[in-house]
Design a protein around this motif. Structure first.
Motif, short mmCIF file in Angstrom:
data_model
loop_
_atom_site.label_atom_id
_atom_site.label_comp_id
_atom_site.label_asym_id
_atom_site.label_seq_id
_atom_site.Cartn_x
_atom_site.Cartn_y
_atom_site.Cartn_z
N GLU A 23 0.43 -1.38 0.18
CA GLU A 23 -0.43 -0.32 -0.25
C GLU A 23 0.70 1.05 0.30
OE1 GLU A 23 -3.97 1.99 2.38
OE2 GLU A 23 -2.95 0.19 3.83
N ALA A 32 -2.23 0.33 -4.36
CA ALA A 32 -2.18 -1.27 -3.93
C ALA A 32 -0.75 -1.29 -5.47
CB ALA A 32 -2.94 -2.01 -4.36
N ASN A 46 -6.27 1.53 -4.32
CA ASN A 46 -6.86 -0.03 -2.86
C ASN A 46 -8.06 0.24 -2.46
OD1 ASN A 46 -5.31 -1.56 -1.44
ND2 ASN A 46 -4.79 -0.47 0.06
N ALA A 56 -4.42 -4.71 -1.26
CA ALA A 56 -2.96 -4.55 -1.04
C ALA A 56 -2.83 -5.79 -0.20
CB ALA A 56 -2.33 -3.35 -0.96
#
Length: 105
Positions: A23, A32, A46, A56
């Motif tokens: 992340e 991500a 993400n 992530a």
């Protein structure tokens, strides 16, 4: 006024483990980042389109990531959720120069 996109250097490819998401927070966005088993690097928004699961933390399989909360299968290439589920996430352009990874944000 619209924000312009630009390349941002984020990390060394050699420091990014394969098949494990990372992340990143860049310009107010949660991204991500993934280093795939084929050597490619991919970056997506993400958050899963279903209940905002942290992608992530998902399991990577080929060019897909599975949402850790609801197991939705999301393409790391197109950002599209595999049917029968619906939705998509933003995909970020990646460039690798020497060992440096850049993302267009």
């Amino acid at each position: 006024m619209t924000a312009t996109k630009e390349w941002t250097k984020i990390m060394k490819k050699s420091e990014l483990p394969q098949q494990i998401g990372k992340e990143l927070h860049i310009k107010g966005k949660s991204i991500a980042l993934f280093h795939l088993s084929n050597g490619e690097v991919r970056a997506i928004e993400n958050r899963s389109p279903h209940r905002n699961g942290p992608l992530a933390e998902g399991i990577v399989s080929g060019e897909y990531v599975f949402c850790p909360l609801y197991d939705w299968k999301i393409s790391l290439v197109t950002g599209l959720v595999q049917k029968p589920d619906n939705g998509c996430v933003e995909v970020y352009e990646i460039e690798v120069k020497d060992d440096d990874i850049y993302v267009m944000v």
